[in-house]
Design an enzyme around this catalytic site. Structure first.
Site, PDB file in Angstrom:
ATOM      1  N   LYS A 183      56.419  40.023  34.109  1.00  0.00           N
ATOM      2  CA  LYS A 183      55.981  40.886  35.214  1.00  0.00           C
ATOM      3  C   LYS A 183      55.368  40.020  36.309  1.00  0.00           C
ATOM      4  CE  LYS A 183      52.082  43.080  36.105  1.00  0.00           C
ATOM      5  NZ  LYS A 183      52.087  42.939  37.569  1.00  0.00           N
ATOM      6  N   GLU A 259      45.713  31.372  31.860  1.00  0.00           N
ATOM      7  CA  GLU A 259      45.367  30.463  32.971  1.00  0.00           C
ATOM      8  C   GLU A 259      44.579  31.279  33.974  1.00  0.00           C
ATOM      9  OE1 GLU A 259      45.828  27.377  32.909  1.00  0.00           O
ATOM     10  OE2 GLU A 259      47.265  27.227  31.274  1.00  0.00           O
ATOM     11  N   CYS A 293      44.070  28.692  42.476  1.00  0.00           N
ATOM     12  CA  CYS A 293      43.120  28.705  41.359  1.00  0.00           C
ATOM     13  C   CYS A 293      42.255  27.458  41.363  1.00  0.00           C
ATOM     14  CB  CYS A 293      43.862  28.824  40.042  1.00  0.00           C
ATOM     15  SG  CYS A 293      45.138  27.575  39.844  1.00  0.00           S
ATOM     16  N   GLU A 390      34.310  32.986  42.532  1.00  0.00           N
ATOM     17  CA  GLU A 390      35.603  32.553  43.067  1.00  0.00           C
ATOM     18  C   GLU A 390      35.892  33.420  44.295  1.00  0.00           C
ATOM     19  OE1 GLU A 390      39.268  33.543  40.886  1.00  0.00           O
ATOM     20  OE2 GLU A 390      39.941  31.510  41.294  1.00  0.00           O
TER      21      GLU A 390
HETATM   22  P1  NAD Z   1      45.017  39.363  38.980  1.00  0.00           P
HETATM   23  O1  NAD Z   1      44.317  38.996  37.726  1.00  0.00           O
HETATM   24  O2  NAD Z   1      44.499  40.494  39.780  1.00  0.00           O
HETATM   25  O3  NAD Z   1      46.532  39.712  38.672  1.00  0.00           O
HETATM   26  C1  NAD Z   1      47.407  38.773  38.047  1.00  0.00           C
HETATM   27  C2  NAD Z   1      48.534  39.520  37.380  1.00  0.00           C
HETATM   28  O4  NAD Z   1      47.980  40.265  36.287  1.00  0.00           O
HETATM   29  C3  NAD Z   1      49.241  40.536  38.265  1.00  0.00           C
HETATM   30  O5  NAD Z   1      50.609  40.527  37.940  1.00  0.00           O
HETATM   31  C4  NAD Z   1      48.581  41.860  37.864  1.00  0.00           C
HETATM   32  O6  NAD Z   1      49.396  42.976  38.084  1.00  0.00           O
HETATM   33  C5  NAD Z   1      48.349  41.625  36.378  1.00  0.00           C
HETATM   34  N1  NAD Z   1      47.258  42.375  35.759  1.00  0.00           N
HETATM   35  C6  NAD Z   1      46.084  42.774  36.324  1.00  0.00           C
HETATM   36  N2  NAD Z   1      45.328  43.426  35.408  1.00  0.00           N
HETATM   37  C7  NAD Z   1      46.022  43.424  34.244  1.00  0.00           C
HETATM   38  C8  NAD Z   1      45.776  43.951  32.936  1.00  0.00           C
HETATM   39  N3  NAD Z   1      44.656  44.592  32.643  1.00  0.00           N
HETATM   40  N4  NAD Z   1      46.721  43.778  31.981  1.00  0.00           N
HETATM   41  C9  NAD Z   1      47.861  43.106  32.255  1.00  0.00           C
HETATM   42  N5  NAD Z   1      48.162  42.610  33.477  1.00  0.00           N
HETATM   43  C10 NAD Z   1      47.244  42.743  34.465  1.00  0.00           C
HETATM   44  O7  NAD Z   1      45.092  38.029  39.836  1.00  0.00           O
HETATM   45  P2  NAD Z   1      45.725  37.806  41.276  1.00  0.00           P
HETATM   46  O8  NAD Z   1      44.800  38.398  42.292  1.00  0.00           O
HETATM   47  O9  NAD Z   1      47.161  38.200  41.274  1.00  0.00           O
HETATM   48  O10 NAD Z   1      45.708  36.199  41.382  1.00  0.00           O
HETATM   49  C11 NAD Z   1      44.566  35.492  41.708  1.00  0.00           C
HETATM   50  C12 NAD Z   1      43.856  34.993  40.465  1.00  0.00           C
HETATM   51  O11 NAD Z   1      44.760  34.225  39.685  1.00  0.00           O
HETATM   52  C13 NAD Z   1      42.700  34.075  40.788  1.00  0.00           C
HETATM   53  O12 NAD Z   1      41.605  34.377  39.962  1.00  0.00           O
HETATM   54  C14 NAD Z   1      43.254  32.682  40.462  1.00  0.00           C
HETATM   55  O13 NAD Z   1      42.272  31.724  40.149  1.00  0.00           O
HETATM   56  C15 NAD Z   1      44.143  32.990  39.309  1.00  0.00           C
HETATM   57  N6  NAD Z   1      45.143  31.942  39.128  1.00  0.00           N
HETATM   58  C16 NAD Z   1      44.966  31.038  38.118  1.00  0.00           C
HETATM   59  C17 NAD Z   1      45.860  29.975  37.956  1.00  0.00           C
HETATM   60  C18 NAD Z   1      45.647  28.946  36.884  1.00  0.00           C
HETATM   61  O14 NAD Z   1      46.545  28.133  36.656  1.00  0.00           O
HETATM   62  N7  NAD Z   1      44.525  28.913  36.203  1.00  0.00           N
HETATM   63  C19 NAD Z   1      46.962  29.866  38.824  1.00  0.00           C
HETATM   64  C20 NAD Z   1      47.118  30.810  39.839  1.00  0.00           C
HETATM   65  C21 NAD Z   1      46.198  31.848  39.975  1.00  0.00           C
END
Ligand code: NAD
Length: 487
Positions: A183, A259, A293, A390
């Site tokens: 997804k 991650e 991130c 963050e």
């Molecule tokens: P998010 O956590 O809001 O969403 C990420 C994904 O998870 C989306 O596809 C979303 O629909 C899904 N999601 C949200 N809640 C969920 C749940 N309860 N169950 C299953 N899926 C769920 O994050 P975002 O706003 O899309 O991205 C930004 C975040 O991602 C930041 O915190 C960033 O640090 C992190 N990030 C981490 C890395 C890494 O390698 N550590 C890389 C890129 C981004």
């Protein structure tokens, strides 16, 4: 063909891609372009039945294609053909990404698309090289650790680097002999859909890669809870990672790779190459407008070089070229949404109200779309949300220190431990400080990922569990069976 393009003129794939075909789907979630704040499409939401359908397509594709049991080099070759197609279709992929995301088209072609193809090739090469181990046992036995794919794995990716995040998940899962249900973010699904389409065109059996669209609470939860998804790989926020752990625990037990978020420090010692440090620091917070991130959002600088570093950072921050992601001249990204823009502004204003000095920025840019000015804050209290949370925007805080111990104390975050940077010409200090930094990645005299995909990425503390990239990511997509044969 010129790189700049008209965002209203490109066809967008807005439905689930399951078993090698697009399914009819009704758009539910409105999608708004960050570059001009226009509503332009709607994303469907896959429910638990559709996830079940995708999992069964994946299982059936594994069975009929023999993907896991055929000669491993066939997996490698198919994945190289897939990477060839990704490269050949770079412009189409970059446009699909630029239309919805915050990534400027020029950076996509040189960076994200090329990197995604490289990552697919990198993981493809593990398929026929990494295997089971014979292990020493008593001479009455023959012991081995047999390595096997999981079967169907689930993956969930964020919006900030949609293509390379898809590469992180699809590459190791496929090379390791699995099928996948992935997804992408509901805000940026198009490039991931097209990458899956290209896989089928390259000869990867239909049904091995299934892309389901939707939000976290419905589609994401249905993936993590599905009993026949044997492993989950997630990249996103720490809050969502924690919700996923809870959901998995409620519905069973399965391995997961998480991650998650970060609040990464960059320490600058007085003996550092200051122009190099300033460039690296500015690039790390201006790249994707800080929506990374690993964004190095906290500068911790030795008192003696505080002033010259601030001057150099301000000069760097003045040189941005904001513009729509579909304009080849743009290099500075918009913020993904109005909500996120307001959050960035709120944290910044609260810090200033509490006594911080805003050295540059601190406001949205006066132009169409969701652009926020590069922002430099000094004199921020260590407990301010600008230092602890963050922000996921172009906001850099500056704190200063007297000695190494103070620098390390400031760098240590109570919950995050994703990445850290340090700048010094003293090799002994570089190694000493690296050993003490509580972060999954440490960069010395640079602050960025290279294209050395062998280096795994992942966090300490609440920044995650397990690794993407590197050998670790391949092995995380296989389980091991211990075998002892009595001779
Ligand atoms: P998010 O956590 O809001 O969403 C990420 C994904 O998870 C989306 O596809 C979303 O629909 C899904 N999601 C949200 N809640 C969920 C749940 N309860 N169950 C299953 N899926 C769920 O994050 P975002 O706003 O899309 O991205 C930004 C975040 O991602 C930041 O915190 C960033 O640090 C992190 N990030 C981490 C890395 C890494 O390698 N550590 C890389 C890129 C981004």
């Amino acid at each position: 063909m010129p790189l700049s393009f008209d965002p209203d003129a490109i066809p967008l794939p807005t439905s689930h891609f399951v078993d090698g075909a697009y399914l009819p789907a009704e758009g539910v979630l409105p999608m708004r372009r960050p570059s001009d704040a226009r509503d332009y499409a709607a994303c469907p939401v896959a429910d638990a039945d559709l996830i079940d359908h995708a999992v069964h397509a994946a299982k059936s594709a594994l069975k009929t294609s023999g993907w896991a049991s055929r000669r491993p080099r066939e997996r490698t070759n198919a994945m190289h053909r897939w990477a060839d197609l990704i490269e050949a279709e770079a412009e189409t992929l970059a446009r699909l990404e630029a239309v919805s995301s915050t990534r400027p088209i020029g950076q996509l072609i040189q960076g994200d698309v090329a990197v995604t193809a490289e990552q697919i090739r990198f993981f493809a090469e593990f398929a026929d090289k990494e295997g089971s181990d014979l292990v020493p046992t008593g001479e009455e036995g023959l012991g081995m650790v047999m390595s096997e794919p999981y079967g169907v794995v689930g993956a969930i990716t964020p919006w900030n680097f949609p293509l390379s995040m898809a590469g992180w998940k699809l590459g190791p899962a496929l090379a390791a002999g699995n099928a996948i249900v992935l997804k992408p973010s509901e805000m940026t699904p198009f490039s991931t859909l097209y990458v899956a389409e290209l896989a089928v065109r390259a000869g990867i059996p239909a049904g091995l890669i299934n892309i389901v669209l939707g939000d976290g609470p419905t589609t994401g939860q249905a993936i993590t809870a599905h009993p026949e998804i044997s492993k989950v790989s997630f990249t996103g926020s720490t809050a969502a990672g924690s919700a996923i752990m809870a959901n998995i625990a409620r519905t069973g037990v399965k391995p997961m790779t998480l991650e998650l978020g970060g609040k990464s420090p960059q320490i600058v010692f007085a003996d550092a190459d200051l122009p190099l440090a300033a460039d690296a620091i500015a690039n790390s917070i201006l790249g994707n407008a800080g929506q990374a991130c690993v964004a190095g959002s906290r500068v911790i600088v030795e008192n003696a070089v505080l002033e010259p570093l601030i001057l150099a950072l301000k000069a760097n921050m003045a040189s941005i070229r904001p513009g729509p992601t579909w304009d080849a001249a743009s290099t500075y990204s918009p913020i993904i949404s109005e909500r996120q823009l307001n959050r960035i502004d709120g944290i910044t204003r609260a810090a200033v109200d509490a006594g911080a000095e805003c050295l540059t920025g601190g406001h949205r840019l006066d132009r169409k779309g969701y652009f926020y000015a590069p922002t430099l804050l000094s004199g921020v209290a260590a407990t301010s949300p600008a230092v602890t949370e963050e922000i996921f925007g172009p906001v850099l805080t500056v704190q200063s220190f007297h000695d190494e111990d103070e620098a390390l104390a400031l760098a240590d975050h109570p919950t995050y431990g994703l990445a850290a940077g340090l700048f010094t010409r003293d090799l002994s200090r570089a190694i000493r400080v690296t050993r003490k930094l509580q972060a999954g990645t440490v960069w010395v005299n640079r602050y960025s990922r290279s294209r050395d995909h062998i280096l795994p990425t992942g966090g300490y503390k609440h920044s995650g569990i397990g690794k993407d990239l590197g050998r670790e990511a391949y092995h995380a997509n296989r389980k091991s069976k211990s075998v002892l044969i009595n001779l």
